[in-house]
Structure formats: structure tokens, C-alpha cells
Design a protein around this motif. Structure first.
Motif, short mmCIF file in Angstrom:
data_model
loop_
_atom_site.label_atom_id
_atom_site.label_comp_id
_atom_site.label_asym_id
_atom_site.label_seq_id
_atom_site.Cartn_x
_atom_site.Cartn_y
_atom_site.Cartn_z
N LEU A 114 63.00 -4.35 2.02
CA LEU A 114 62.13 -5.10 1.18
C LEU A 114 62.49 -6.69 1.18
O LEU A 114 61.59 -7.54 1.20
CB LEU A 114 62.26 -4.60 -0.26
N MET A 115 63.74 -6.91 1.06
CA MET A 115 64.31 -8.36 1.14
C MET A 115 64.02 -9.22 2.23
O MET A 115 63.67 -10.42 2.33
CB MET A 115 65.84 -8.15 0.80
N LEU A 116 63.81 -8.25 3.33
CA LEU A 116 63.45 -8.96 4.69
C LEU A 116 62.05 -9.05 5.19
O LEU A 116 61.85 -9.97 6.01
CB LEU A 116 64.22 -8.23 5.83
N MET A 133 77.97 -14.18 -1.97
CA MET A 133 79.01 -14.88 -1.07
C MET A 133 80.03 -15.61 -1.98
O MET A 133 81.44 -15.75 -1.86
CB MET A 133 78.56 -15.77 -0.12
N ALA A 134 79.51 -16.30 -3.23
CA ALA A 134 80.49 -16.84 -4.10
C ALA A 134 81.37 -16.08 -4.72
O ALA A 134 82.46 -16.42 -5.14
CB ALA A 134 79.65 -17.68 -5.12
N THR A 135 80.99 -14.78 -5.00
CA THR A 135 81.83 -13.90 -5.81
C THR A 135 82.76 -13.31 -4.87
O THR A 135 83.96 -13.34 -5.31
CB THR A 135 80.94 -12.60 -6.44
N VAL A 136 82.51 -13.00 -3.81
CA VAL A 136 83.55 -12.80 -2.64
C VAL A 136 84.45 -13.75 -2.47
O VAL A 136 85.68 -13.56 -2.30
CB VAL A 136 82.75 -12.21 -1.30
N ARG A 137 84.01 -14.89 -2.49
CA ARG A 137 84.88 -16.15 -2.27
C ARG A 137 85.93 -16.35 -3.31
O ARG A 137 87.27 -16.25 -2.97
CB ARG A 137 84.04 -17.20 -1.97
N VAL A 156 86.91 -17.80 5.92
CA VAL A 156 86.99 -16.51 6.09
C VAL A 156 85.89 -15.61 5.29
O VAL A 156 85.58 -14.63 5.68
CB VAL A 156 88.57 -15.96 5.59
N THR A 157 85.55 -16.22 4.23
CA THR A 157 84.51 -15.67 3.40
C THR A 157 83.39 -15.59 4.46
O THR A 157 82.46 -14.64 4.39
CB THR A 157 84.20 -16.26 2.23
N GLY A 158 83.04 -16.71 4.90
CA GLY A 158 81.86 -16.95 5.68
C GLY A 158 81.73 -15.92 6.86
O GLY A 158 80.75 -15.15 6.99
N ALA A 159 83.05 -15.83 7.59
CA ALA A 159 83.17 -14.98 8.77
C ALA A 159 82.99 -13.52 8.33
O ALA A 159 82.10 -12.75 8.98
CB ALA A 159 84.38 -15.11 9.25
N ILE A 160 83.41 -12.99 6.94
CA ILE A 160 83.27 -11.83 6.61
C ILE A 160 81.93 -11.28 6.40
O ILE A 160 81.16 -10.49 6.86
CB ILE A 160 84.19 -11.22 5.41
N MET A 161 81.29 -12.12 5.62
CA MET A 161 79.96 -11.98 5.22
C MET A 161 78.83 -12.18 6.35
O MET A 161 77.98 -11.38 6.43
CB MET A 161 79.41 -13.15 4.12
N GLY A 162 79.22 -12.95 7.26
CA GLY A 162 78.30 -13.15 8.55
C GLY A 162 78.25 -11.63 9.14
O GLY A 162 77.36 -11.02 9.61
N VAL A 163 79.57 -11.05 9.47
CA VAL A 163 79.69 -9.80 10.03
C VAL A 163 78.89 -8.87 9.30
O VAL A 163 78.28 -7.96 10.06
CB VAL A 163 81.21 -9.46 10.47
N TRP A 165 76.32 -8.89 6.88
CA TRP A 165 75.03 -9.06 7.21
C TRP A 165 74.40 -8.63 8.36
O TRP A 165 73.24 -8.07 8.42
CB TRP A 165 74.64 -10.52 6.22
N ALA A 166 75.01 -9.16 9.35
CA ALA A 166 74.50 -8.87 10.69
C ALA A 166 74.22 -7.32 10.77
O ALA A 166 73.14 -6.99 11.23
CB ALA A 166 75.37 -9.48 11.84
N LEU A 167 75.46 -6.53 10.28
CA LEU A 167 75.30 -5.26 10.62
C LEU A 167 74.27 -4.76 9.56
O LEU A 167 73.29 -3.58 9.72
CB LEU A 167 76.68 -4.65 10.36
#
Length: 204
Positions: A114-116, A133-137, A156-163, A165-167
Motif C-alpha cells: 500500500l505504501m508503494l 531512520m531517526a529512531t534507529v540513528r 552506518v544508519t543510512g547503510a543499514i536502512m538502505g539494505v 528497505w531494498a529488501l
């Protein structure tokens, strides 16, 4: 006499009601479309009053966007301190996904779809992603004793979230994916430095 048992019962009832409302909302969104579904229809399907729906989900968008993020935060805080940020998130993701029922995983996939695909949800989805992302950071910064604005924590937060979200996007397209193993492997790849396997190919 302590009222803790009664409080616990009330909280469980609230959680069940909330889950029922969201499940019925997702079913109706899937069957007749997000825009065509009203809060009144959702309330009727869940056998609650419209005011009850709004008590748990202040906006219609929240029926899609609000998920089970608090358990993730709790598990991340409990992850062994000797783990680096990627390893801590990897352990946390496996723990949270392993604890989900098949119905909860199906609901997660439905929310992602739905979000997509629903234009009315795009702006709210972006705000939701930003908040996650802010919470994880902030949690990773606290684990490392660093400032949340530290560039290394941001990276490192951006790298984690990028991997992740892609999945997640792939999972939304293919709900049959073995998602626990897929997330585990993806984060293990990130922890290893994202090497690209070239097999036995040689240049030329």
C-alpha cells in the motif's frame, strides 16, 4: 490488592482490538481499494465504533503506517553491547521476525504494498521512513556513546536502512520470500563490507 493483573488484561484487550481494526482495514483496502474504503466501513467490519478506530489510529493513513516498531526498538536496546551496529540490527531483525506470526508477516507485506502503490500514502510514507531512520540513528548512537549527529552514525544508519528497505521492496513484490533468512544474509553481507563476488571470471 494490586491492580496489575487487571491492567495487564486491559492492555492485552487493547492490543487485540488494535490488531483486529488494522487487519480488517488492510483486508478492505486490498478488496476495494484504499480511497474507496471509509473509516465507517472499517469500524463495521471490526465491530467497533468509528470513534474507537480513531482512538487507536488518529488518521486513516495510520492504519497502514503504524506497525510493530516498538518491539524492534526494545530488542535493539537489549542486543549484546559487544556487537557492532550492523550486527546488533541483524540480531534484532532475526529476533523480531522470528516472533511474528504468519498473519503478522502477511500484514507487513500488505502495508508495504500500500505504501508503494497508493499515491495518497506517499507523503505520509516518507515521513514514516524519516521517523524510523531517526529512531534507529538515535538508538545506535546511544549504544556507541556517540552524538546522533555524528557523521559516522549517520552513515552506518543510512547503510543499514538502505539494505533493509531494498529488501523490503522485494519482499512486497514477492511475499513468498524466506524473509528471515533474506534479511539475515543481507545484513551479514553489509557487515562483511558489501563484497561483490566475481566467481571465476577474469578480465578480458
Amino acid at each position: 490488592m494490586s491492580d496489575r493483573p487487571a491492567q495487564g488484561l486491559r492492555e492485552r484487550k487493547k492490543a487485540k482490538t488494535r490488531a483486529l481494526i488494522q487487519r480488517e482495514a488492510l483486508r478492505l483496502f486490498r478488496e476495494q481499494g484504499y480511497a474507496a474504503t471509509t473509516v465507517e466501513q472499517i469500524a463495521e467490519a471490526a465491530e467497533v465504533a468509528p470513534s474507537t478506530v480513531f482512538r487507536y489510529f488518529p488518521t486513516k493513513e495510520d492504519l497502514v503506517l503504524v506497525d510493530q516498531f516498538p518491539p524492534f526498538v526494545e530488542a535493539l536496546r537489549a542486543a549484546p553491547r559487544e556487537l557492532n551496529p550492523v550486527q546488533a540490527v541483524r540480531v534484532t531483525m532475526r529476533q523480531v521476525l522470528d516472533a511474528q506470526t504468519p498473519e503478522e508477516r502477511a500484514d507487513s507485506v500488505e502495508r508495504e504494498k500500500l505504501m508503494l502503490t497508493v499515491p495518497e500514502l506517499w507523503a505520509a510514507s516518507l515521513d514514516n521512513i524519516r521517523g524510523v531512520m531517526a529512531t534507529v540513528r538515535d538508538e545506535l548512537a546511544a549504544r556507541e556513546g556517540r552524538d546522533p549527529g555524528d557523521p559516522e552514525i549517520r552513515n552506518v544508519t543510512g547503510a543499514i536502512m538502505g539494505v533493509m528497505w531494498a529488501l523490503w521492496f522485494d519482499w512486497a513484490k514477492d511475499p513468498s520470500m524466506e524473509v528471515v533468512e533474506a534479511f539475515d544474509q543481507a545484513l551479514a553481507h553489509l557487515d562483511a563490507g558489501l563484497p561483490i563476488s566475481r566467481g571465476d571470471q577474469s578480465p578480458g
